[in-house]
Scaffold this motif. Structure first.
Motif, mmCIF file in Angstrom:
data_model
loop_
_atom_site.group_PDB
_atom_site.id
_atom_site.type_symbol
_atom_site.label_atom_id
_atom_site.label_comp_id
_atom_site.label_asym_id
_atom_site.label_seq_id
_atom_site.Cartn_x
_atom_site.Cartn_y
_atom_site.Cartn_z
ATOM 1 N N PHE A 19 12.483 76.699 -8.006
ATOM 2 C CA PHE A 19 11.909 78.032 -7.931
ATOM 3 C C PHE A 19 10.415 77.959 -7.635
ATOM 4 C CE2 PHE A 19 9.528 81.396 -10.017
ATOM 5 C CZ PHE A 19 9.996 82.491 -9.310
ATOM 6 N N ASP A 20 9.726 77.119 -8.368
ATOM 7 C CA ASP A 20 8.283 77.032 -8.214
ATOM 8 C C ASP A 20 7.887 76.532 -6.835
ATOM 9 O OD1 ASP A 20 7.887 77.986 -10.770
ATOM 10 O OD2 ASP A 20 7.824 75.981 -11.647
ATOM 11 N N THR A 21 8.641 75.610 -6.283
ATOM 12 C CA THR A 21 8.334 75.090 -4.959
ATOM 13 C C THR A 21 8.456 76.189 -3.916
ATOM 14 O OG1 THR A 21 9.124 72.913 -5.609
ATOM 15 C CG2 THR A 21 8.913 73.326 -3.266
ATOM 16 N N LYS A 22 9.520 76.956 -3.981
ATOM 17 C CA LYS A 22 9.688 78.057 -3.027
ATOM 18 C C LYS A 22 8.654 79.148 -3.258
ATOM 19 C CE LYS A 22 14.423 77.197 -1.806
ATOM 20 N NZ LYS A 22 15.776 77.700 -1.684
ATOM 21 N N ALA A 23 8.338 79.417 -4.498
ATOM 22 C CA ALA A 23 7.321 80.417 -4.798
ATOM 23 C C ALA A 23 5.958 79.972 -4.282
ATOM 24 C CB ALA A 23 7.263 80.671 -6.303
ATOM 25 N N MET A 24 5.659 78.699 -4.431
ATOM 26 C CA MET A 24 4.386 78.180 -3.931
ATOM 27 C C MET A 24 4.329 78.278 -2.410
ATOM 28 S SD MET A 24 3.671 74.888 -6.349
ATOM 29 C CE MET A 24 2.235 74.438 -5.400
ATOM 30 N N LEU A 25 5.440 77.995 -1.760
ATOM 31 C CA LEU A 25 5.494 78.100 -0.306
ATOM 32 C C LEU A 25 5.258 79.545 0.120
ATOM 33 C CD1 LEU A 25 6.014 76.627 2.335
ATOM 34 C CD2 LEU A 25 8.445 77.056 2.015
ATOM 35 N N GLN A 26 5.883 80.481 -0.572
ATOM 36 C CA GLN A 26 5.674 81.896 -0.266
ATOM 37 C C GLN A 26 4.222 82.301 -0.503
ATOM 38 O OE1 GLN A 26 8.579 83.639 -2.844
ATOM 39 N NE2 GLN A 26 10.160 83.658 -1.268
ATOM 40 N N GLN A 27 3.624 81.784 -1.553
ATOM 41 C CA GLN A 27 2.233 82.114 -1.855
ATOM 42 C C GLN A 27 1.299 81.585 -0.777
ATOM 43 O OE1 GLN A 27 1.479 84.119 -4.520
ATOM 44 N NE2 GLN A 27 -0.465 84.264 -3.459
ATOM 45 N N ARG A 28 1.592 80.403 -0.257
ATOM 46 C CA ARG A 28 0.768 79.849 0.826
ATOM 47 C C ARG A 28 0.856 80.725 2.066
ATOM 48 N NH1 ARG A 28 1.798 73.865 2.125
ATOM 49 N NH2 ARG A 28 -0.073 74.254 3.351
ATOM 50 N N LEU A 29 2.021 81.286 2.346
ATOM 51 C CA LEU A 29 2.181 82.197 3.474
ATOM 52 C C LEU A 29 1.368 83.464 3.237
ATOM 53 C CD1 LEU A 29 3.608 83.015 6.135
ATOM 54 C CD2 LEU A 29 5.456 83.932 4.719
ATOM 55 N N ILE A 30 1.479 84.032 2.054
ATOM 56 C CA ILE A 30 0.752 85.252 1.702
ATOM 57 C C ILE A 30 -0.755 85.039 1.791
ATOM 58 C CG2 ILE A 30 0.222 86.796 -0.231
ATOM 59 C CD1 ILE A 30 3.206 86.407 -1.077
ATOM 60 N N GLY A 32 -2.297 83.101 3.714
ATOM 61 C CA GLY A 32 -2.735 82.762 5.058
ATOM 62 C C GLY A 32 -2.996 81.278 5.263
ATOM 63 N N GLU A 33 -2.569 80.459 4.318
ATOM 64 C CA GLU A 33 -2.760 79.016 4.437
ATOM 65 C C GLU A 33 -1.836 78.417 5.488
ATOM 66 O OE1 GLU A 33 -2.440 77.189 0.571
ATOM 67 O OE2 GLU A 33 -3.550 78.837 -0.345
ATOM 68 N N ILE A 34 -0.672 79.030 5.667
ATOM 69 C CA ILE A 34 0.284 78.605 6.691
ATOM 70 C C ILE A 34 0.756 79.847 7.436
ATOM 71 C CG2 ILE A 34 1.057 76.518 5.484
ATOM 72 C CD1 ILE A 34 3.498 78.064 4.509
ATOM 73 N N ASP A 35 1.191 79.644 8.685
ATOM 74 C CA ASP A 35 1.721 80.776 9.442
ATOM 75 C C ASP A 35 3.231 80.866 9.239
ATOM 76 O OD1 ASP A 35 2.854 78.816 11.080
ATOM 77 O OD2 ASP A 35 1.420 79.122 12.702
ATOM 78 N N GLU A 36 3.830 81.899 9.825
ATOM 79 C CA GLU A 36 5.259 82.138 9.610
ATOM 80 C C GLU A 36 6.120 81.001 10.147
ATOM 81 O OE1 GLU A 36 8.605 85.603 10.384
ATOM 82 O OE2 GLU A 36 6.485 86.029 10.756
ATOM 83 N N ALA A 37 5.729 80.432 11.271
ATOM 84 C CA ALA A 37 6.493 79.320 11.846
ATOM 85 C C ALA A 37 6.489 78.115 10.903
ATOM 86 C CB ALA A 37 5.930 78.937 13.212
ATOM 87 N N GLU A 38 5.336 77.794 10.334
ATOM 88 C CA GLU A 38 5.235 76.680 9.398
ATOM 89 C C GLU A 38 6.009 76.980 8.122
ATOM 90 O OE1 GLU A 38 3.742 72.864 8.032
ATOM 91 O OE2 GLU A 38 4.317 73.781 9.916
ATOM 92 N N TYR A 39 5.960 78.228 7.669
ATOM 93 C CA TYR A 39 6.728 78.643 6.497
ATOM 94 C C TYR A 39 8.219 78.403 6.723
ATOM 95 C CZ TYR A 39 9.072 81.741 3.196
ATOM 96 O OH TYR A 39 9.913 82.250 2.238
#
Length: 51
Positions: A19-30, A32-39
């Motif tokens: 859960f935390d890994t996916k949440a962290m990935l979503q937070q990075r997208l929010i 602006g640390e990564i773009d949608e393609a990288e997400y």
């Protein structure tokens, strides 16, 4: 590997780390640390590895 060990030891199991890994990935997208393609690329890797 360090990432997995950190979450396993911190939260006491793989269920929380998934859960935390996916949440962290979503937070990075929010943030602006990564773009949608990288997400999507990283999310695909996590899904293939069973996270």
């Amino acid at each position: 590997m360090i990432f997995k060990v950190f979450f396993f030891s911190r939260y006491g199991g793989w269920q929380h780390s998934r859960f935390d890994t996916k949440a962290m990935l979503q937070q990075r997208l929010i943030n602006g640390e990564i773009d949608e393609a990288e997400y999507e690329r990283l999310k695909g890797i996590l899904n293939r590895k069973g996270w």
